[in-house]
Enzyme design. Sequence first.
Site, PDB file in Angstrom:
ATOM      1  N   HIS A 148      37.630  33.170  40.068  1.00 11.71           N
ATOM      2  CA  HIS A 148      36.253  32.805  39.697  1.00 11.71           C
ATOM      3  C   HIS A 148      36.090  31.302  39.846  1.00 11.71           C
ATOM      4  O   HIS A 148      36.775  30.539  39.159  1.00 11.71           O
ATOM      5  CB  HIS A 148      35.963  33.210  38.250  1.00 11.71           C
ATOM      6  CG  HIS A 148      36.077  34.680  38.027  1.00 11.71           C
ATOM      7  ND1 HIS A 148      35.018  35.550  38.206  1.00 11.71           N
ATOM      8  CD2 HIS A 148      37.151  35.452  37.695  1.00 11.71           C
ATOM      9  CE1 HIS A 148      35.429  36.785  37.973  1.00 11.71           C
ATOM     10  NE2 HIS A 148      36.716  36.758  37.659  1.00 11.71           N
ATOM     11  N   LEU A 149      35.181  30.896  40.725  1.00  9.96           N
ATOM     12  CA  LEU A 149      34.984  29.459  40.962  1.00  9.96           C
ATOM     13  C   LEU A 149      33.701  28.930  40.329  1.00  9.96           C
ATOM     14  O   LEU A 149      33.495  27.716  40.302  1.00  9.96           O
ATOM     15  CB  LEU A 149      34.934  29.159  42.466  1.00  9.96           C
ATOM     16  CG  LEU A 149      36.272  29.081  43.197  1.00  9.96           C
ATOM     17  CD1 LEU A 149      36.023  28.804  44.683  1.00  9.96           C
ATOM     18  CD2 LEU A 149      37.179  28.012  42.606  1.00  9.96           C
ATOM     19  N   ARG A 150      32.804  29.838  39.888  1.00 10.92           N
ATOM     20  CA  ARG A 150      31.498  29.423  39.363  1.00 10.92           C
ATOM     21  C   ARG A 150      30.711  28.680  40.436  1.00 10.92           C
ATOM     22  O   ARG A 150      30.950  28.853  41.613  1.00 10.92           O
ATOM     23  CB  ARG A 150      31.652  28.583  38.072  1.00 10.92           C
ATOM     24  CG  ARG A 150      32.618  29.155  37.035  1.00 10.92           C
ATOM     25  CD  ARG A 150      32.356  30.586  36.654  1.00 10.92           C
ATOM     26  NE  ARG A 150      33.189  31.008  35.520  1.00 10.92           N
ATOM     27  CZ  ARG A 150      33.470  32.266  35.237  1.00 10.92           C
ATOM     28  NH1 ARG A 150      33.016  33.253  35.993  1.00 10.92           N
ATOM     29  NH2 ARG A 150      34.212  32.576  34.193  1.00 10.92           N
TER      30      ARG A 150
ATOM     31  N   HIS B 280      42.220  36.830  43.611  1.00 14.17           N
ATOM     32  CA  HIS B 280      41.144  37.109  42.629  1.00 14.17           C
ATOM     33  C   HIS B 280      40.845  35.821  41.862  1.00 14.17           C
ATOM     34  O   HIS B 280      41.613  35.411  40.999  1.00 14.17           O
ATOM     35  CB  HIS B 280      41.572  38.204  41.647  1.00 14.17           C
ATOM     36  CG  HIS B 280      40.498  38.592  40.679  1.00 14.17           C
ATOM     37  ND1 HIS B 280      40.105  39.900  40.485  1.00 14.17           N
ATOM     38  CD2 HIS B 280      39.723  37.867  39.842  1.00 14.17           C
ATOM     39  CE1 HIS B 280      39.152  39.946  39.578  1.00 14.17           C
ATOM     40  NE2 HIS B 280      38.901  38.718  39.159  1.00 14.17           N
TER      41      HIS B 280
ATOM     42  N   HIS C 223      43.395  42.912  38.597  1.00 12.90           N
ATOM     43  CA  HIS C 223      44.005  42.539  37.318  1.00 12.90           C
ATOM     44  C   HIS C 223      44.454  43.742  36.484  1.00 12.90           C
ATOM     45  O   HIS C 223      43.932  43.987  35.402  1.00 12.90           O
ATOM     46  CB  HIS C 223      43.113  41.615  36.487  1.00 12.90           C
ATOM     47  CG  HIS C 223      41.643  41.974  36.470  1.00 12.90           C
ATOM     48  ND1 HIS C 223      41.183  43.211  36.124  1.00 12.90           N
ATOM     49  CD2 HIS C 223      40.547  41.236  36.746  1.00 12.90           C
ATOM     50  CE1 HIS C 223      39.860  43.209  36.187  1.00 12.90           C
ATOM     51  NE2 HIS C 223      39.453  42.026  36.571  1.00 12.90           N
TER      52      HIS C 223
ATOM     53  N   HIS D  52      36.885  46.271  39.211  1.00 15.61           N
ATOM     54  CA  HIS D  52      37.158  45.952  37.802  1.00 15.61           C
ATOM     55  C   HIS D  52      37.311  47.297  37.109  1.00 15.61           C
ATOM     56  O   HIS D  52      36.335  47.989  36.845  1.00 15.61           O
ATOM     57  CB  HIS D  52      36.021  45.132  37.180  1.00 15.61           C
ATOM     58  CG  HIS D  52      36.316  44.742  35.757  1.00 15.61           C
ATOM     59  ND1 HIS D  52      36.625  43.460  35.377  1.00 15.61           N
ATOM     60  CD2 HIS D  52      36.412  45.491  34.623  1.00 15.61           C
ATOM     61  CE1 HIS D  52      36.888  43.428  34.073  1.00 15.61           C
ATOM     62  NE2 HIS D  52      36.754  44.646  33.588  1.00 15.61           N
TER      63      HIS D  52
ATOM     64  N   ALA E  22      34.726  36.127  27.577  1.00 19.49           N
ATOM     65  CA  ALA E  22      36.018  36.587  28.097  1.00 19.49           C
ATOM     66  C   ALA E  22      36.382  35.766  29.324  1.00 19.49           C
ATOM     67  O   ALA E  22      35.551  35.558  30.209  1.00 19.49           O
ATOM     68  CB  ALA E  22      35.927  38.057  28.474  1.00 19.49           C
TER      69      ALA E  22
ATOM     70  N   ASP F 181      42.723  35.688  38.506  1.00 19.88           N
ATOM     71  CA  ASP F 181      41.559  35.925  37.646  1.00 19.88           C
ATOM     72  C   ASP F 181      41.285  34.700  36.788  1.00 19.88           C
ATOM     73  O   ASP F 181      40.803  34.823  35.649  1.00 19.88           O
ATOM     74  CB  ASP F 181      41.740  37.174  36.776  1.00 19.88           C
ATOM     75  CG  ASP F 181      40.426  37.629  36.145  1.00 19.88           C
ATOM     76  OD1 ASP F 181      39.362  37.238  36.633  1.00 19.88           O
ATOM     77  OD2 ASP F 181      40.482  38.375  35.146  1.00 19.88           O
TER      78      ASP F 181
ATOM     79  N   LYS G 157      32.886  43.950  45.487  1.00 22.54           N
ATOM     80  CA  LYS G 157      33.397  44.056  44.120  1.00 22.54           C
ATOM     81  C   LYS G 157      32.591  45.035  43.289  1.00 22.54           C
ATOM     82  O   LYS G 157      31.372  44.904  43.168  1.00 22.54           O
ATOM     83  CB  LYS G 157      33.378  42.666  43.473  1.00 22.54           C
ATOM     84  CG  LYS G 157      33.900  42.615  42.039  1.00 22.54           C
ATOM     85  CD  LYS G 157      35.402  42.823  41.951  1.00 22.54           C
ATOM     86  CE  LYS G 157      35.872  42.988  40.515  1.00 22.54           C
ATOM     87  NZ  LYS G 157      36.192  41.734  39.857  1.00 22.54           N
TER      88      LYS G 157
HETATM   89  C1  NCD Z   1      35.791  37.032  34.139  1.00 20.33           C
HETATM   90  C2  NCD Z   1      34.735  35.931  34.148  1.00 20.33           C
HETATM   91  O1  NCD Z   1      34.677  35.143  33.199  1.00 20.33           O
HETATM   92  O2  NCD Z   1      33.984  35.828  35.138  1.00 20.33           O
HETATM   93  N1  NCD Z   1      36.331  37.148  32.821  1.00 20.33           N
HETATM   94  C3  NCD Z   1      37.553  37.658  32.492  1.00 20.33           C
HETATM   95  O3  NCD Z   1      37.848  37.777  31.307  1.00 20.33           O
HETATM   96  N2  NCD Z   1      38.416  38.004  33.413  1.00 20.33           N
HETATM   97  C4  NCD Z   1      35.209  38.304  34.632  1.00 20.33           C
HETATM   98  C5  NCD Z   1      36.243  39.351  34.967  1.00 20.33           C
HETATM   99  O4  NCD Z   1      36.969  39.240  35.941  1.00 20.33           O
HETATM  100  O5  NCD Z   1      36.339  40.340  34.208  1.00 20.33           O
HETATM  101 ZN    ZN Z   2      37.894  38.387  37.390  1.00 16.66          ZN
END
Ligand code: NCD
Ligand code: ZN
Length: 345
Positions: free
Chosen positions: A15-17, A13, A176, A138, A265, A249, A101
């Site tokens: 996030h790479l943007r 899991h 998560h 999620h 977040a 995450d 997702k």
């Molecule tokens: C994640 C994000 O910033 O993309 N933020 C987080 O707090 N985990 C999104 C997510 O997985 O809920």
């Molecule tokens: Zn996430």
Amino acid sequence: MISITITRPDDWHLHLRDGESLRAVLPHTAKQFARAIIMPNLRPPVTTVDMALAYRARILDALPAALQSAFEPLMTLYLTDNTAPAEIVRAKESGVLHGVKLYPAGATTNSDAGVTDIAKCYATLTAMERNDLPLLVHGEVTDPDVDVFDREKVFIDRILAPLARRFPGLRIVFEHVTTRDAVQFVTEASRNIAATITAHHLLLNRNAIFQGGIRPHHYCLPVLKREMHRQALLAAATSGNPKFFLGTDSAPHGQASKENACGCAGIFTAHAAIELYATAFEQAGALDKLEAFASFHGADFYRLPRNTSSITLQKENWIIPEQFDFAGEPLIPLYANESLNWKLI
Ligand code: NCD
Ligand code: ZN
């Protein structure tokens, strides 16, 4: 020098943007993980197979030359109320999409296009069940009347448990997980249901958000929970149960978006992910359980081969940098300026 060598892990899991931000964070992951499940919550979200293929190409292009063949992005689709069952068939046929997702609309960062009512997705979920494409969840309700600390538990009762009953053949990753309730649900569910656990939820409880003042870099979703929940996560992660596996995450946001009257977040942990997990496992006296959690259980659940190369962590005190570059902006990592006892070599 004490060291441990384990099979190279995967991050289930991440996030790479995109764009320059992607280029900034990707090397942190690729230096330690062989593969990662890439979250599709870009702007606009990755809702089609073509978008996922194009995003995958951008990720491969952003890999530094030295890591070109060392890292494989495992792509996902962002489920909406309108995702067509035919898109699921295309996703499966592509061979590079490994999950879909589910973000309840409004649950977290870039989730506005998410699902407003799960019943709208039944035809698509049927296609996923038939094509054996996992659903990644999620797991939080968005109902403003539900206390933010209870949103995961209420999601289990209202959405996830009924969904698992309706689609018994659908493989589901409860992403998560943060509560004892989620651990219990996954443990007792069928073998088609598994969960990822982050390093920060293993290391921190909700006091960390308010330690001497408000700490925006400890704010993520699902939000950190009470100590008893952290203990339940630690027990699950170190239990050897194959339903639980590593998913960082890691969710980078620039410093200004975090240190803000309405901060985003997300906690960035990719800079030291495996070291953070090693720290949590060592605190639980269970370093011998780290390899299966980090390197075997996820691959087995996703029906992918286990990695064959390895990594080594050395027992060594080092200080985490106070910031990293994030496309010209500072990115504050978890445990900035603090010391860790394990170092990837
Ligand atoms: C994640 C994000 O910033 O993309 N933020 C987080 O707090 N985990 C999104 C997510 O997985 O809920
Ligand atoms: Zn996430």
